[in-house]
Scaffold this motif. Sequence first.
Motif: not given
Length: 176
Positions: A109-126
């Motif tokens: 849960p802490l990792q998920r809270t601090w994760a960053t996201s970006m779009e890769v090939g039209g898909r959101r990747i965390w």
Amino acid sequence: MPSALRPQYALALQTLAATLDDTLAEWLLAGSTARKLAGWDVEPDDLDVEVSPHGIEAAAEALGLPLRDDDTGAGHSLRAEGEISGVAVDLTANLEVSGPGGQLGPDFPLQRTWATSMEVGGRRIWLAPVEEGLARAMVTGDWSKLVALASGAPEDLPIRVPYLSLRLASAARAAR
């Protein structure tokens, strides 16, 4: 500025993401592939994926990978390894490491809270926090891993000290 993955890795990541998203398991891309996407000058050799403890069984099953308890001496986790489109894949959940810096328990849960996201090939990747890898290497006293994590880092990359402090304090408390 995100860096482009080699075509084989981009295809494998798209396949992995589509499959895992269909399972509804929470997951984060970690390791060198996540660092590459975040702008590191590094060439990945696999896809490392941190999966929530509640989703690891469904994720491994959906990818057709055998799930096992993995005990390396310095750490313990649930793990599934295999290949997608010729690229090595390593799923991990509940990773706990110990060493001279204490014992660092899992905290998805802490990792998920601090994760960053970006779009890769039209898909959101965390992307998992790179600071998690730093904390694990510090706790285990793995200097070569610390050097590898620092190699190729963008010059303007800030280390998020609050995250690192939370994780190292957790490890120190567990060592008492």
